[in-house]
Write a protein that holds these residues in place. Structure first.
Motif, PDB file in Angstrom:
ATOM      1  N   VAL B 149      45.798 -36.325  -2.339  1.00 56.17           N
ATOM      2  CA  VAL B 149      47.113 -35.970  -1.677  1.00 56.17           C
ATOM      3  C   VAL B 149      48.176 -36.496  -2.548  1.00 56.17           C
ATOM      4  N   SER B 150      47.886 -37.769  -3.053  1.00 57.01           N
ATOM      5  CA  SER B 150      49.089 -38.268  -3.897  1.00 57.01           C
ATOM      6  C   SER B 150      49.194 -37.737  -5.193  1.00 57.01           C
ATOM      7  N   THR B 151      48.123 -37.114  -5.809  1.00 55.57           N
ATOM      8  CA  THR B 151      48.168 -36.602  -6.921  1.00 55.57           C
ATOM      9  C   THR B 151      48.633 -35.159  -6.967  1.00 55.57           C
ATOM     10  N   GLY B 152      48.622 -34.694  -5.708  1.00 49.49           N
ATOM     11  CA  GLY B 152      48.886 -33.122  -5.546  1.00 49.49           C
ATOM     12  C   GLY B 152      47.837 -32.133  -5.614  1.00 49.49           C
ATOM     13  N   ALA B 153      46.571 -32.670  -5.653  1.00 45.20           N
ATOM     14  CA  ALA B 153      45.382 -31.905  -5.739  1.00 45.20           C
ATOM     15  C   ALA B 153      45.079 -31.332  -4.141  1.00 45.20           C
ATOM     16  N   LEU B 154      45.364 -32.206  -3.475  1.00 47.68           N
ATOM     17  CA  LEU B 154      45.091 -31.414  -2.096  1.00 47.68           C
ATOM     18  C   LEU B 154      46.514 -31.568  -1.210  1.00 47.68           C
ATOM     19  N   GLU B 155      46.825 -30.459  -0.595  1.00 43.90           N
ATOM     20  CA  GLU B 155      47.995 -30.380   0.262  1.00 43.90           C
ATOM     21  C   GLU B 155      47.871 -31.174   1.332  1.00 43.90           C
ATOM     22  N   GLU B 156      49.226 -31.866   1.608  1.00 42.06           N
ATOM     23  CA  GLU B 156      49.346 -32.810   2.765  1.00 42.06           C
ATOM     24  C   GLU B 156      48.891 -32.410   4.040  1.00 42.06           C
ATOM     25  N   ARG B 157      49.173 -31.165   4.272  1.00 46.39           N
ATOM     26  CA  ARG B 157      48.915 -30.597   5.637  1.00 46.39           C
ATOM     27  C   ARG B 157      47.231 -30.279   5.737  1.00 46.39           C
TER      28      ARG B 157
END
Lengths: 202, 202
Positions: B149-157
């Motif tokens: 999530v923090s690297t943007g690879a997985l959407e927070e939702r």
DNA sequence: ACTACTATCTATACATTGTTCAGATAAAAG
DNA sequence: CTTTTATCTGAACAATGTATAGATAGTAGT
């Protein structure tokens, strides 16, 4: 102490089925590990050696019980599925849910059965006929996913990703919960997560 | 026939560990079902009854072996994870993959171990301390998903939907493949499907 | 260094188990 | 009615899990 004989004929008639049925009964209560061939034979009223005419060893009887349970689970699943009629997206989604829920409920109700089915006694070599192809549960899943796509509940581009994923999620969650590694109350929300990530909206 | 004695002292020193280690060795070869308490004792060079000072019964020894394997798997997983360094999205994705692959590879390499861990011998009551909370594999997964999530690879939702889903998919696919109910060559594509449906793009 | 004490292990025994095998019994075939 | 075949019994064996009583070694106290 004289052995109690239920039977009054020398020939039983259908000893093979009786062995499986009785072994099934014992497994249901105590789990497969504590299954005794001698006690099974005694319950039927037959000598211990009689079983060896139908099964090469104790393991083979266990496996026979296990494989019969796959049929039993599929039967249960299909009975429950049949209760949900209709060709709407809503009905298709309900059937999809039912596939996961029946698998889980059946396992929770009879954990000894579930454990036997996925124990070393029921090892399949994954290349034989006992495989996916003639696995009724898998066929039902395939059909259900097709319905989801045709009713628009599932995007076509997700179709190819949803089959094995659904199967492994349902089995994995059930397995972990039956083993005590995951709390039962999580199951429903795992199915939610699965549907959500596949884009199946409520 | 005289029993071969490996030991030359009356007191073994650390019999409990020796029992677990030897039982582990036998399980690795033949599976837990064919584990004999007497043979374990004989291998160590100790009388059969000696084991009962450390374990109430055979089942308890089996369980001890099983629970030690959870540690072993987590060790292996963490060793492999440590090989992948970096704080980029790419590194995070590789670690996520590694979590699934190490679980699977470990199970495939030692199927008897995997089967014991998730057999009735290692039942946990899911309310105790042996639970998720102190499950290192689960903690590693949590950490890894946070990185994604923090690297943007997985959407927070998707974060809340990915934890139990990942766990059950990895375990479920592994379990089915080890049991022969699913072809090993499907594993990689199942992880693909999981990542795809979670929105983790290559 | 001697003694009491406790932890650890042995020896023996027992019931139960899976399995084998020679023979008895029933059913089927001629 | 005889022969043949399928099915089951009886007795035996080695191996197993486990209980119990006693032997042995390490430990603590004096």
């Amino acid at each position: 102490m004289p052995v109690a004989r239920v039977r009054d004929q020398y020939h039983h008639g259908d000893l093979e089925s009786a062995l499986i049925a009785t072994a099934r009964k014992f497994t249901k209560r105590n789990g497969i590990e504590h299954l005794s061939l001698r006690k099974v034979a005694q319950e039927i009223g037959v000598s211990p050696s009689a079983a060896y005419h139908y099964f090469p060893d104790r393991d083979a009887l266990m496996a026979a019980v296990g494989f019969s349970l796959f049929e039993e689970l599929a039967d249960y699943q299909e009975r429950e599925l049949a209760k949900i009629t209709g060709t709407t997206a809503k009905a298709a989604k309900e059937r999809y849910r039912a596939l996961g829920k029946t698998y889980f409920e059946w396992a929770i109700k009879e954990p000894h059965f579930f454990n036997l089915m996925f124990s070393e006694h029921c090892l399949v070599d994954s290349k034989s006929e006992e495989k996916r192809e003639d696995n009724r549960a898998f066929i039902n899943l395939t059909k259900c996913l097709d319905e989801l796509v045709s009713t628009g509940a599932l995007e076509e581009r997700m179709r190819g990703h949803s089959e094995l994923l659904s199967w492994t999620v349902v089995h994995g969650a059930t397995s972990l919960i039956v083993g005590g590694h995951l709390d039962p109350e999580n199951y429903e929300s795992i199915l939610d997560d699965l549907e959500f990530s596949l884009g199946i909206r409520k």
